[in-house]
Structures are given as C-alpha cells and as structure tokens.
Design a protein around this motif. Sequence first.
Motif, short mmCIF file in Angstrom:
data_model
loop_
_atom_site.label_atom_id
_atom_site.label_comp_id
_atom_site.label_asym_id
_atom_site.label_seq_id
_atom_site.Cartn_x
_atom_site.Cartn_y
_atom_site.Cartn_z
N GLY A 1 0.93 -1.31 -0.21
CA GLY A 1 -0.11 0.00 0.39
C GLY A 1 1.08 1.44 0.16
N GLY B 1 3.50 5.25 -1.00
CA GLY B 1 3.36 6.09 -1.49
C GLY B 1 4.85 7.19 -0.36
N ILE B 2 5.56 6.05 0.34
CA ILE B 2 6.18 6.64 1.58
C ILE B 2 7.67 6.75 0.94
CG2 ILE B 2 7.41 6.26 3.47
CD1 ILE B 2 4.03 5.89 4.54
N ALA C 1 -10.14 -3.53 2.83
CA ALA C 1 -8.53 -2.59 3.68
C ALA C 1 -8.05 -1.71 2.72
CB ALA C 1 -7.56 -3.48 4.42
N MET D 1 -0.12 11.57 -5.79
CA MET D 1 0.02 10.20 -5.25
C MET D 1 -0.07 9.02 -7.11
SD MET D 1 0.88 8.37 -2.88
CE MET D 1 -0.04 6.88 -3.41
N PHE E 1 -6.68 13.36 1.18
CA PHE E 1 -7.59 12.62 0.35
C PHE E 1 -9.37 12.41 1.01
CE2 PHE E 1 -3.19 10.85 -0.08
CZ PHE E 1 -3.41 11.01 -1.48
N LEU F 1 -15.55 -2.46 -6.20
CA LEU F 1 -16.65 -3.13 -4.74
C LEU F 1 -16.93 -2.69 -4.09
CD1 LEU F 1 -15.03 -5.45 -3.85
CD2 LEU F 1 -12.65 -4.16 -2.48
N ALA G 1 -11.42 -1.92 7.90
CA ALA G 1 -10.05 -1.16 8.62
C ALA G 1 -9.61 -0.27 7.54
CB ALA G 1 -9.65 -2.19 9.27
N GLY G 2 -8.78 0.64 8.81
CA GLY G 2 -7.96 1.36 8.36
C GLY G 2 -8.71 2.94 7.72
N LEU H 1 -3.13 7.59 10.01
CA LEU H 1 -2.18 7.39 10.00
C LEU H 1 -1.70 5.95 10.40
CD1 LEU H 1 -1.32 10.36 12.54
CD2 LEU H 1 -0.08 10.06 10.44
N ALA I 1 -3.69 2.81 11.42
CA ALA I 1 -4.20 1.87 9.93
C ALA I 1 -3.94 0.16 10.88
CB ALA I 1 -2.95 1.43 9.08
C1 LIG Z 1 2.21 10.29 0.07
C2 LIG Z 1 2.04 10.10 1.79
C3 LIG Z 1 2.54 9.60 2.87
C4 LIG Z 1 2.32 9.33 4.19
N1 LIG Z 1 3.59 9.30 5.36
C5 LIG Z 1 3.39 8.76 5.98
C6 LIG Z 1 3.78 8.76 7.36
O1 LIG Z 1 5.47 9.07 7.45
N2 LIG Z 1 3.39 8.48 8.50
C7 LIG Z 1 2.27 7.84 9.05
O2 LIG Z 1 2.05 7.48 9.63
N3 LIG Z 1 1.29 7.85 7.90
C8 LIG Z 1 1.77 8.93 6.56
N4 LIG Z 1 0.39 8.68 5.91
C9 LIG Z 1 -0.97 8.12 6.00
C10 LIG Z 1 -0.39 6.69 5.78
O3 LIG Z 1 0.11 6.33 4.56
C11 LIG Z 1 -2.18 5.96 5.98
O4 LIG Z 1 -2.84 6.33 7.18
C12 LIG Z 1 -2.50 4.39 5.77
O5 LIG Z 1 -0.86 4.03 4.93
C13 LIG Z 1 -3.14 3.48 5.87
O6 LIG Z 1 -3.34 2.32 5.40
P1 LIG Z 1 -4.59 1.20 4.74
O7 LIG Z 1 -3.80 0.12 5.04
O8 LIG Z 1 -5.91 2.06 5.23
O9 LIG Z 1 -4.00 1.49 3.09
P2 LIG Z 1 -3.42 1.91 2.04
O10 LIG Z 1 -1.75 1.92 2.43
O11 LIG Z 1 -4.05 3.29 1.00
O12 LIG Z 1 -3.27 0.63 1.62
C14 LIG Z 1 -4.47 0.47 0.93
C15 LIG Z 1 -4.54 -0.50 -0.08
O13 LIG Z 1 -5.61 -0.95 -0.85
C16 LIG Z 1 -5.54 -1.69 -2.79
N5 LIG Z 1 -6.41 -1.82 -3.21
C17 LIG Z 1 -7.13 0.05 -2.89
N6 LIG Z 1 -9.39 -1.10 -3.89
C18 LIG Z 1 -8.36 -1.94 -4.13
C19 LIG Z 1 -9.32 -2.70 -4.57
N7 LIG Z 1 -10.57 -3.25 -4.97
N8 LIG Z 1 -8.64 -4.51 -5.55
C20 LIG Z 1 -6.92 -4.38 -4.24
N9 LIG Z 1 -6.51 -3.56 -3.92
C21 LIG Z 1 -7.01 -2.13 -3.80
C22 LIG Z 1 -5.12 0.08 -2.90
O14 LIG Z 1 -4.08 -0.25 -4.00
C23 LIG Z 1 -3.82 -0.52 -2.03
O15 LIG Z 1 -1.92 -0.96 -1.72
C24 LIG Z 1 1.18 8.76 4.27
C25 LIG Z 1 0.11 8.97 3.62
C26 LIG Z 1 0.39 9.19 1.96
C27 LIG Z 1 -0.31 9.23 0.92
#
Ligand SMILES: Cc1cc2nc3c(=O)[nH]c(=O)nc-3n(C[C@H](O)[C@H](O)[C@H](O)COP(=O)(O)OP(=O)(O)OC[C@H]3O[C@@H](n4cnc5c(N)ncnc54)[C@H](O)[C@@H]3O)c2cc1C
Length: 487
Positions: free
Chosen positions: A184, A189-190, A239, A262, A402, A410, A440-441, A449, A453
């Motif tokens: 993810g 992203g990072i 997620a 992004m 976002f 989905l 979740a998340g 953050l 998550a």
């Molecule tokens: C550039 C950037 C930098 C950041 N830096 C920080 C930081 O330094 N510290 C911090 O705490 N937070 C940071 N954040 C925030 C943090 O990354 C997010 O809050 C966290 O990653 C959320 O986790 P998640 O698992 O909910 O979602 P995500 O990490 O967004 O993962 C979701 C995943 O679901 C997949 N997906 C979506 N729809 C589908 C589908 N239909 N089928 C299959 N796969 C799918 C996506 O491809 C993705 O891989 C940053 C955010 C960004 C954008």
Amino acid sequence: MADPRGFITTPREVAERRPVEERVKDWNEVYPGGPGRALLPIISEQAGRCMDCGIPFCHSGCPLGNLIPEWNDLVWRKDWDEALDRLHATNNFPEFTGRLCPAPCETACVVGINRDAVTIKNVEVAIIDKAWEDRQVRPEPPEWLTGKTVAVVGSGPAGLAAAQQLTRAGHTVAVYERDDKAGGLLRYGIPEFKMEKIQVDRRINQMEREGTVFRTGVQVGETLTGHHLRDRYDAVVLAIGATVRRDLPVPGRELTGIHQAMEFLPQANRVALGEEVEDQILATDKDVIIIGGGDTGADCLGTSIRQGARSITQLEILPNPGTDRPETQPWPTYPMIYRVSSAHEEAGERVYSISTKEFLGQDGHVSALRLVEVQMVDGKFEEVEGSEKDLPAQLVLFAMGFTGPEREGLVDQLGVDLDERGNVKRDKRYMSSVDGVFVAGDAGRGQSLIVWAIAEGRSAAAGVDEYLSGSTNLPAPIPPHARPLTV
Ligand SMILES: Cc1cc2nc3c(=O)[nH]c(=O)nc-3n(C[C@H](O)[C@H](O)[C@H](O)COP(=O)(O)OP(=O)(O)OC[C@H]3O[C@@H](n4cnc5c(N)ncnc54)[C@H](O)[C@@H]3O)c2cc1C
Ligand code: SF4
C-alpha cells in the motif's frame, strides 16, 4: 523503573542524520545504516529517561496501547529479547511506526510537561532494527487451522495487520492487492529516504512463511467481483485505503505539468528501486510548487530535491503554527506546531497563509501560479487585498489529502453503507452493513496515520475472529469511533 534519575541527569538526544549534501545524492534512509543502528550507542541511556509513570500518559497518545514504560525499562537494562517480545505484543510492525509515526506518544509523555519528552519512537525503532539484524524476528505460524477462510482486500498497514493477526489465529488468509507488490502507501507512497522497502519486503516474507497468501495485481471489483469474494470466503476485510484525491479546480487546471502527489511519488519510488518508468514525471531542472503542507507534501519535497529541482516551494493555506505549543492545545494533546522533517532540512521554502487563484500557462504547459495571501475571518479564508503575486512553476504537485475510499467497483458492488464523510460505515466489531464484510484502516476512518491503520487492522481482526469462531482472544486496541488525543 529505568534509571530513577535519568530524566534529570540525561538530556534528550537523537541520532545524527547523514549530512544533507551526502544524502540528497541517493535514496537511502537519512540515518547512517538506518535509524536503529545509528541510535544504538545512545538508546539505553535515552530509555533510562522514562519515569515509569503511575499513569503512563504516553499510552493515551498511542492507539496501539504500546507498553512503553515496560520496553523503556528493558532497553535501559539491555534485555533486548524481552523488549522485543513486549514491543510485538501490541504492534505487528514497529519498524514502520518507529520510522514513520509522528509519535503522539511523545507529545503525551509526562517528562514533556517541563522538559524534553522521552525519545519513545527511537527506542521502538532501535529494538526492532536490532532484532532484525540479530535474526530474532521469526515467523509465528499457527499451531492449528480453523478451516475458515478470509479475504483481505488491500495490503497497506491495515490489511497487513489484519491478515497477520488472522493467519496467526489459524484462519486461512489471502490478501488481494491491485498493485504489483504488497505494501500500500508504505511501498508506493512513502519514499525510500523515509523508509527503505526492505522493511516491507521482509515483513511480507515473514507473513508468507506464516501462511498468508498474497495475490497481487488483482483489482477486486473487476473480473473478480466483490460478490465472488463474499461467496468464496467466510469473511472479507476491506482495507482499501482512502485513495480519492482532493483536487483544485481553479482556472488553468487543465494545463499539463500539474499532477497529484500520488502520481509523482509511486513513479519515483519505482525508479529509486531500479525499475524503468515510461514518461516519468520529473522535477529535474524545474521550479516545483507543492500545494499542501503535510507529510505527503514533505515527501514530494524530498523527492524533488533528489531529482534535481531548480527551486521548490511548499504552499499551505493555514497560517504558520509557530514552534510553541498553543495554549489551546495543551499537554497531552498532539499540538499543531511548526515541524521540520528531514526533507525540510534539505531545501525548499515553505509559504503559509497562501491560496492558489489560477494556474498560468505557456503552450499548454503550466508556467506559474497566481497566488493570493489569505487570512482567517470568522472561520473562513478571506483574500488579503493587493497581495496577489505570480510564482514560476513548471511542475505543480497536489498534496492536499484524500476524501475517502473509491466507491465505484468493489464498494458499490458489495453495497456497503457509507457514513456522512463517505467512508465505509462499520459497527463496533468493524463489520460493515453487509454481513461478513469488515472494514479497517483509512477506508473506514478516513485519511489517517500508519499507527491508526495498524491498530484498526488488529481490532478488525478481533471482530472477524469472533464472527468466525464465536469468541476471540485477539486484542482489539481501539473501537472504530476512537479518535486521536486532540482538542
Ligand atoms: C505520500 C504519503 C505519505 C504518508 N506518510 C505518512 C507517514 O510518514 N506517517 C504516517 O503515519 N502516515 C503517513 N501517511 C498516511 C498513511 O500512509 C496511511 O494512513 C496508511 O497507509 C493507511 O493504511 P491503509 O492500510 O488503510 O491503506 P493504504 O496504505 O492506502 O492501502 C490500501 C491498499 O488497498 C489497495 N486497493 C484499493 N482498492 C483495491 C481493490 N479494489 N482491489 C485490490 N486492492 C485495492 C491499494 O492499492 C492499496 O495498496 C502518508 C500518506 C501518503 C499518501
Ligand atoms: S509518559 Fe513518558 S515518562 Fe511516563 S511512562 Fe510514558 S514514556 Fe515514560
């Protein structure tokens, strides 16, 4: 308790980052050999600054419920094995949070009331980096299987945490991810200079050895529909993150050279790891303007520097918050203050209280931004008369956040209810309005953050386990409505 007088006798100390002129020439992490190794000579003494408070307020800052005074004491005593055990008791991936978390535990630390807070995040990363280096992090496969199956859609920190918890509880778990590799935002992203991707790769490897299956390159909602997934698995965890990007629809938006962060960051991350990207968006020799003052903006800044940008300006509509904790955001809340990330040390200018009125162009490509100063009047931004100015830019990056999960595909197929902010609604067990479909998340919480998550992934796993097994021993650190400690 760690050193009983540590907080009086030992000043707060952090590791030295690599010199700016050296680190901007590569993509590696900014600490020499990674933060854990850089911290090792000082970290036991730093952990000794913890007072082992009767009421450890650091806990109230952390949604994971990390056992902070316990591992501070163990690191002070150099009992690294036990420290690792206590660290993993509440956090599946401390190497992610130890590098990337803004550390709300530290702004809630009691020492921080009148001195510098304990370096909690550094203790965390030192424990886990040492453990990886000493090969102490091993797969923990379940002793038996329940025969129940779970599909986790999305492999960011929430999906990974949910999958690891459920696999270890004996369920058969498949993680579906549309990108070519799991992780993810941790992966695409990072940037590398904040966290090298070896950190993600070795966790995925650990999870595979525990039995979690990863199916990458699958966009669930296309050939494989949400209904297929619900029919095929006993439970589904969404997620999928909050990936709908905020835009800026002002005149000139159609010009080329204006991109979402992004779009820019994933390409840069791929190239940093040796992949080839066609028509890569590049900052090289350009005046770059980043719209948005947060973490994502800082990541664009550090990436633009490494690509050789001519100038970089980061714009923020809010006023400069200053370096002191505002009276309205007292300890132990997480205050809005002026923070300097590693990227901000390297180059670039930050401009506050500024808004973009228009993108100006030449031959269809952006050439400048028309900006205006703004001030807050009765909770609304008002333009300051006569403050308009143009700032040259050949590359503009949007880092304005976002607005929620993608609905089409989905989410629409499953027919889950959304809340008033457009996130997937869930009950107290993290189950959506559709039986057996959990969330979740960021998809349920909205943009947040990594630490939240992971906490959500762990909590949702407990909900799923209870749904499948009738009861659960898995920890649920936070209810879905929990919010950060702010005012
Ligand atoms: C550039 C950037 C930098 C950041 N830096 C920080 C930081 O330094 N510290 C911090 O705490 N937070 C940071 N954040 C925030 C943090 O990354 C997010 O809050 C966290 O990653 C959320 O986790 P998640 O698992 O909910 O979602 P995500 O990490 O967004 O993962 C979701 C995943 O679901 C997949 N997906 C979506 N729809 C589908 C589908 N239909 N089928 C299959 N796969 C799918 C996506 O491809 C993705 O891989 C940053 C955010 C960004 C954008
Ligand atoms: S609040 Fe600070 S001093 Fe107190 S237990 Fe937590 S880390 Fe230690």
